[in-house]
Motif scaffolding. Structure first.
Motif, PDB file in Angstrom:
ATOM      1  N   UNK A  33       0.541  -1.158   0.097  1.00 18.67           N
ATOM      2  CA  UNK A  33       0.075  -0.072   0.322  1.00 18.67           C
ATOM      3  C   UNK A  33       0.692   1.146   0.326  1.00 18.67           C
ATOM      4  N   UNK A  34       0.498   2.268  -0.524  1.00 18.11           N
ATOM      5  CA  UNK A  34       1.015   3.404  -0.270  1.00 18.11           C
ATOM      6  C   UNK A  34       0.438   4.691   0.134  1.00 18.11           C
ATOM      7  N   UNK A  35       0.247   5.087   0.997  1.00 16.99           N
ATOM      8  CA  UNK A  35      -0.160   6.457   2.100  1.00 16.99           C
ATOM      9  C   UNK A  35      -0.369   7.544   0.731  1.00 16.99           C
ATOM     10  N   UNK A  36      -1.332   8.080   1.367  1.00 12.47           N
ATOM     11  CA  UNK A  36      -1.972   9.356  -0.062  1.00 12.47           C
ATOM     12  C   UNK A  36      -0.969  10.369   0.199  1.00 12.47           C
ATOM     13  N   UNK A  37      -0.516  10.599   1.476  1.00 11.15           N
ATOM     14  CA  UNK A  37       0.049  11.998   1.832  1.00 11.15           C
ATOM     15  C   UNK A  37       1.379  11.601   0.962  1.00 11.15           C
ATOM     16  N   UNK A  38       2.316  10.441   1.105  1.00  9.66           N
ATOM     17  CA  UNK A  38       3.584  10.338   0.726  1.00  9.66           C
ATOM     18  C   UNK A  38       3.951  10.727  -0.530  1.00  9.66           C
ATOM     19  N   UNK A  39       2.265  11.321  -1.437  1.00 11.42           N
ATOM     20  CA  UNK A  39       2.613  11.792  -2.828  1.00 11.42           C
ATOM     21  C   UNK A  39       2.570  13.402  -2.835  1.00 11.42           C
ATOM     22  N   UNK A  40       2.228  13.993  -1.847  1.00  7.51           N
ATOM     23  CA  UNK A  40       1.735  14.661  -1.772  1.00  7.51           C
ATOM     24  C   UNK A  40       2.588  16.057  -2.543  1.00  7.51           C
ATOM     25  N   UNK A  41       2.374  16.666  -3.758  1.00  5.57           N
ATOM     26  CA  UNK A  41       2.844  17.474  -4.348  1.00  5.57           C
ATOM     27  C   UNK A  41       3.685  17.027  -5.524  1.00  5.57           C
ATOM     28  N   UNK A  42       3.163  16.163  -5.649  1.00  4.04           N
ATOM     29  CA  UNK A  42       3.665  14.895  -6.716  1.00  4.04           C
ATOM     30  C   UNK A  42       3.003  15.004  -8.302  1.00  4.04           C
ATOM     31  N   UNK A  43       3.656  15.675  -9.220  1.00  7.87           N
ATOM     32  CA  UNK A  43       2.508  15.589 -10.521  1.00  7.87           C
ATOM     33  C   UNK A  43       2.301  14.657 -10.771  1.00  7.87           C
ATOM     34  N   UNK A  44       1.048  14.373 -11.768  1.00  8.08           N
ATOM     35  CA  UNK A  44       0.572  13.620 -12.387  1.00  8.08           C
ATOM     36  C   UNK A  44       0.926  13.065 -13.764  1.00  8.08           C
ATOM     37  N   UNK A  45       1.573  12.028 -13.735  1.00  9.00           N
ATOM     38  CA  UNK A  45       1.958  12.223 -15.488  1.00  9.00           C
ATOM     39  C   UNK A  45       1.174  11.367 -15.942  1.00  9.00           C
ATOM     40  N   UNK A  46       0.447  12.125 -17.435  1.00 11.60           N
ATOM     41  CA  UNK A  46      -0.805  10.935 -17.437  1.00 11.60           C
ATOM     42  C   UNK A  46      -0.707  10.003 -18.616  1.00 11.60           C
ATOM     43  N   UNK A  47      -1.117   8.614 -18.616  1.00  9.37           N
ATOM     44  CA  UNK A  47      -0.892   7.768 -20.145  1.00  9.37           C
ATOM     45  C   UNK A  47      -2.178   9.131 -21.332  1.00  9.37           C
ATOM     46  N   UNK A  48      -0.459   8.824 -22.025  1.00  8.75           N
ATOM     47  CA  UNK A  48      -1.255   8.967 -23.949  1.00  8.75           C
ATOM     48  C   UNK A  48      -0.627   7.881 -24.547  1.00  8.75           C
ATOM     49  N   UNK A  49      -1.571   7.726 -25.831  1.00 10.12           N
ATOM     50  CA  UNK A  49      -1.243   7.271 -26.938  1.00 10.12           C
ATOM     51  C   UNK A  49       0.147   7.232 -27.337  1.00 10.12           C
ATOM     52  N   UNK A  50       0.425   9.368 -27.332  1.00 14.67           N
ATOM     53  CA  UNK A  50       1.644   9.479 -28.140  1.00 14.67           C
ATOM     54  C   UNK A  50       2.770   9.161 -27.157  1.00 14.67           C
ATOM     55  N   UNK A  51       2.239   9.226 -26.017  1.00 14.81           N
ATOM     56  CA  UNK A  51       3.740   9.040 -24.966  1.00 14.81           C
ATOM     57  C   UNK A  51       3.997   7.820 -24.580  1.00 14.81           C
TER      58      UNK A  51
END
Ligand SMILES: Nc1ncnc2c1ncn2[C@@H]1O[C@H](COP(=O)(O)OP(=O)(O)OP(=O)(O)O)[C@@H](O)[C@H]1O
Ligand SMILES: [K+]
Ligand SMILES: [Mg+2]
Length: 680
Positions: free
Chosen positions: A360-378
Motif C-alpha cells: 500500500x502507499x499512503x495518500x500523503x506520501x505523494x503530496x506535491x507530486x505531479x501526475x503524468x497521464x497516459x497518452x497514446x503518443x508517449x
C-alpha cells in the motif's frame, strides 16, 4: 438482439405503407423521381381524358378505354410508392420505439458547491455534471468522471447483459437512455439536447436524413435520360403517324411511353437503398450513410485496432516481474507508485493487484507530486514526485528510450522477461524510476472468440486484414496469429494508423478501419469506412461512419455483403427493367399501326386478342411487375462469394434473359384473361 428489432413485416407496417402510398402521390414528393413523375403527368392527362374524352380533339376510343389506362397508371404509381413506404416501414416503427426510450427523465445536476438539484433531462447542456444512481436512466450522453457501474444498454443495443463502464480509458462513455444497473456514477454531459446518440439513431433508422448515394444519383440520372429519349421518340411518332394517316390516341401514346420508360427500376430504386440500410440496422450496425454501406461493398483492406477491438480490452495486471538482482517488493512498489494516479482500467488493475499482494502507499506520501497521464503518443504514465524522482511505466520501447535519454542502462534480462509475456499475447509494461528499470508488469487480455473464421472469410473475398497496435511487435505477432489477421503494424502511434490507411488509399484501395479508442478517432475519420465499437469512446463513435452496437469488429463482413448486394440488386433490376421493353415493342407497336400497315401482323407474334387488349395487357404487366419484384428489392438478390466477373455474367444471364422472356409470357396471360372475361 432485441426481439422487437427482429420482427419483420407487421400488419401495422403494411397498413401504414398503404396509407403512405397515397400520400406520396404529392407531386412535390414525386418530382424527386423523374421516371415516376412522368408517369404521374400521364396519369393526370388520362384522368382528364376520362372525364372529357374530346379534350384534345376528336377521338375514336371510348371513355372506358381512357378510364382503364388512367386506373392502370394510378396503380403503377401506387405500387412504386408502396415499395418505398414498405421499405421505410420497419425503420419508422423502430424509431417510434426508440422515441419512447427518449421520454423526459429527471436528472440530478451536481452544483458548484457539490449539492444536487433535480432538473429535467432536456435542460442539460454540454459540461454539466450529473449523478446517476442504481436503477436510474442516464439522462444524456457523457463520459464517466467518477465511479464504476454496470450499465443496461438493452434499450439501444437490444443486448440484455449489462456492460461495465468506468472512469478513464476507452470504456468511460455512456449513452443517454441506457440504465445504471448497479452502483452509481458521476457523468459529464457531452451533448446538447437534440444532438444525442439516441437522436442521431432515431433519425438514422427513420431515414429522415437519407441522402441518395453517388451510385444512386448516377443511376437516377441515367434513368432520367432514358425517359427523355423515349419521350422524344413518342413525340416524333405523332407527325409520322399523320403522314401514314394513322390516328394515334393520346391515351395510347401515354401507355406506350409508360411501358417503355424504365418504371420497374424507377419505381423500386429508392426501396432497394432503404431496404439495404434497414438490413444493416437489423445486424445491429448503425450506418450514418448509404454511401458508407456501398463503400463497404468494395473494401480492399481492413485495418483493426488491437485492444478493445480484436481483444475484449479489459487488460488486467496479472503479474509483477522484477529484473536482475531486484526483489519482487521493489517492482510491486514502483508499479504501484506509477499507477496510483492512473485512472485507466490498466492503471487501476495494477493498484488492485499490488494491494492484493500486500503493498500500500499512503495518500500523503505523494503530496506535491505531479501526475503524468497516459497518452497514446508517449505510451507512458506515472508521477513526478516532490523529491525529484520520476516514476514511469509504459510500453517497453518507450521506457527504454526514456531511461536511455537519462543515461541509464537496460537490464540484461529485460528482453527475456518481455519476450515471455509477449509470446503469451500479454502486454508487458516496463517500470522505471529515473534512469533505472525495476521490472515488468504483465497485462493480460483475451482475444474475442470466432475472429479467425471470419477473417478467413474476408481473405476468401480478397480483403486484406491488418492489425494496427500501440503494443510491442512480439505481443502483436502473437495476437495477430491467434486472431488470424494477415498483417500487423506494432508500436503504432495514432498518426501511424492514419499513415497506414493513407498508404493503402494512395494505391487506389478502399480502406475500412475498426477501432474503439479516442486515439483511433482520426483514423476512423480518414478511412472510407470507419466502424466504431459501441463499447468505445464518444470521440471514436463520432468520427466513424458506422457503429457496431455489439462491438464485434467482424460485423464489417455482414456490412460488406449488404453493400455488394445493394449494388448487384440495382444492376440486376435495371437490366430486367430495360430488357422488358423488347416484349412491349412486340405487343404495342403492331397494335398501334396494324390497321394502316397490315404487314405488321408479322410482328404480332404474341397473337394478342385485339389492339386494345394488347396495349392494356402490356400496361398491366408493366404495373404489376413492380409489386412482384418488391421481395427481391427488399431482400436483395442472393449474393454469393464469387468473382465479380462470374457474378456479372450470371446476373446478366438471369435478369437479362429473364427480363426478355418473362413479359412475353406475362402479357400473353393477361391478354387471355382480359379476353376470356370479355373485358376487351
Ligand atoms: N495506463 C497506461 N500506462 C502506461 N502505459 C500504457 C498504459 N496503457 C497502455 N500503455 C502502453 O501503451 C501502449 C499503447 O496504448 P493503447 O493500447 O492505448 O494503444 P493503441 O494504439 O490503441 O493500441 P491497441 O491496439 O493496443 O489498442 C500499450 O500497448 C501499452 O504498452
Ligand atoms: K416501363
Ligand atoms: Mg486502442
Amino acid at each position: 438482439m432485441a426481439v422487437e428489432r427482429k420482427k419483420t413485416m407487421t400488419k401495422e407496417i403494411m397498413n401504414q405503407a398503404i396509407v403512405d402510398s397515397f400520400k406520396k402521390l404529392n407531386p412535390w414528393v414525386m418530382i424527386k423521381n423523374p421516371v415516376m413523375f412522368v408517369v404521374e403527368i400521364g396519369t393526370v392527362i388520362t384522368l382528364l381524358l376520362s372525364l372529357a374524352p374530346d379534350l384534345f380533339g376528336t377521338t375514336e376510343v371510348g371513355r372506358g378505354y381512357n378510364i382503364a389506362v388512367f386506373l392502370i397508371l394510378l396503380f403503377t404509381l401506387l405500387f412504386a410508392n408502396f415499395a418505398e413506404a414498405l421499405a421505410e416501414g420497419r425503420g419508422k416503427a423502430q424509431a417510434d420505439s426508440l422515441r419512447k426510450t427518449k421520454s423526459d427523465t429527471m436528472a440530478r445536476l451536481v452544483q458548484r458547491d457539490g449539492s444536487y438539484k433535480e432538473v429535467s433531462s432536456t435542460s442539460l447542456r454540454k459540461g454539466d455534471l450529473v449523478r446517476i444512481e442504481i436503477g436510474e436512466i442516464i439522462p444524456s450522453d457523457g463520459e464517466i468522471i467518477e465511479g464504476l457501474a454496470s450499465i443496461d444498454e438493452s434499450a439501444i443495443t437490444g443486448e440484455s447483459a449489462p456492460v461495465i463502464k468506468e472512469a478513464g480509458g476507452d470504456f468511460s462513455s455512456v449513452t443517454g437512455g441506457t440504465r445504471v444497473a448497479s452502483d452509481f456514477i458521476v457523468v459529464k454531459v457531452t451533448t446538447d439536447p437534440g444532438e444525442s446518440f439516441l437522436d442521431r439513431m432515431i433519425a438514422l433508422v427513420e431515414g429522415a436524413k437519407r441522402q441518395k448515394t453517388p451510385n444512386e444519383i448516377a443511376l437516377t440520372t441515367l434513368l432520367a435520360v432514358l425517359t427523355l429519349i423515349f419521350l422524344i421518340v413518342i413525340v416524333t411518332m405523332v407527325p409520322m403517324a399523320k403522314y401514314l394517316d394513322v390516328k394515334l390516341e393520346i391515351s395510347t401514346l401515354i401507355a406506350l411511353l409508360v411501358c417503355l420508360i424504365p418504371t420497374t427500376i424507377g419505381g423500386l430504386l429508392s426501396a432497394i437503398g432503404i431496404a439495404g440500410m434497414d438490413r444493416v440496422t437489423q445486424f445491429n450496425v448503425l450506418a450514418m450513410s448509404g454511401k458508407a454501406v456501398e463503400a463497404a461493398g468494395d473494401i480492399d483492406t481492413m485495418i483493426l485496432d488491437k485492444t478493445g477491438t480484436i481483444t475484449f480490452g479489459n487488460r488486467m495486471a496479472s503479474e509483477f516481474v522484477p529484473v536482475n538482482g531486484l526483489i519482487a517488493k521493489d517492482i510491486i512498489f514502483t508499479a504501484l507508485q506509477a499507477s496510483v494516479k492512473d485512472e485507466t482500467p490498466e492503471g487501476r488493475s495494477i493498484v488492485e493487484l499490488a494491494n492484493k499482494l500486500g503493498e500500500t502507499w499512503q495518500a500523503d506520501s505523494y503530496q506535491g507530486a505531479e501526475v503524468v497521464e497516459f497518452t497514446a503518443e508517449t505510451r507512458m504514465s506515472g508521477l513526478n514526485l516532490a523529491d525529484g524522482k520520476q516514476v514511469r511505466k509504459g510500453a517497453i520501447d518507450a521506457i527504454k528510450k526514456y531511461v536511455a535519454a537519462m543515461g541509464g542502462k537496460i537490464p540484461s534480462d529485460l528482453e527475456a522477461i518481455t519476450n515471455r509475456i509477449a509470446k503469451a499475447g500479454g502486454t508487458p509494461l516496463a517500470v522505471a524510476v529515473n534512469e533505472r528499470i525495476y521490472g515488468v508488469i504483465y497485462l493480460k487480455d483475451t482475444v474475442k472468440p470466432g475472429l479467425k473464421e471470419r477473417f478467413a472469410e474476408l481473405r476468401a473475398m480478397g480483403i486484406k486484414t491488418v492489425m494496427c497496435t500501440g503494443d510491442n511487435p512480439l505481443t502483436a505477432a502473437t495476437i495477430a496469429l491467434e486472431a488470424g489477421v494477415d498483417e500487423f503494424i506494432a508500436e503504432a502511434k495514432p498518426e501511424d494508423k492514419i499513415a497506414a490507411i493513407k498508404k493503402e488509399q494512395q494505391e487506389g484501395k478502399l480502406v475500412a478501419m475498426t477501432g474503439d479508442g479516442t486515439n483511433d478517432a482520426p483514423a476512423l475519420a480518414q478511412a472510407d469506412v470507419g466502424l466504431a465499437m459501441n463499447s468505445g469512446t464518444m470521440a471514436a463513435k463520432e468520427a466513424a461512419n458506422m457503429i457496431d452496437l455489439d462491438s464485434d469488429p467482424t460485423k464489417l463482413l455482414s456490412v460488406i455483403s449488404i453493400g455488394k448486394q445493394l449494388l448487384i440488386t440495382r444492376g440486376a433490376l435495371t437490366t430486367f427493367s430495360i430488357a422488358n421493353d423488347i416484349a412491349k415493342y412486340f405487343a404495342i407497336i403492331p397494335a398501334m399501326f396494324i390497321l394502316a400497315m397490315p404487314q405488321l401482323q408479322a410482328l404480332n407474334i404474341m397473337n394478342l386478342a385485339s389492339p386494345e387488349s394488347a396495349i392494356l395487357s402490356a400496361l398491366i404487366f408493366n404495373a404489376i411487375i413492380i409489386p412482384l419484384l418488391i421481395p427481391i428489392a427488399m431482400k436483395g438478390v442472393k449474393y454469393r462469394a464469387m468473382s465479380a466477373d462470374k457474378l456479372l455474367s450470371r446476373n446478366i444471364l438471369l435478369y437479362g434473359l429473364g427480363g426478355v422472356v418473362v413479359p412475353f409470357i406475362g402479357i400473353k396471360i393477361i391478354d387471355m384473361v382480359l379476353h376470356g372475361l370479355n373485358i376487351v
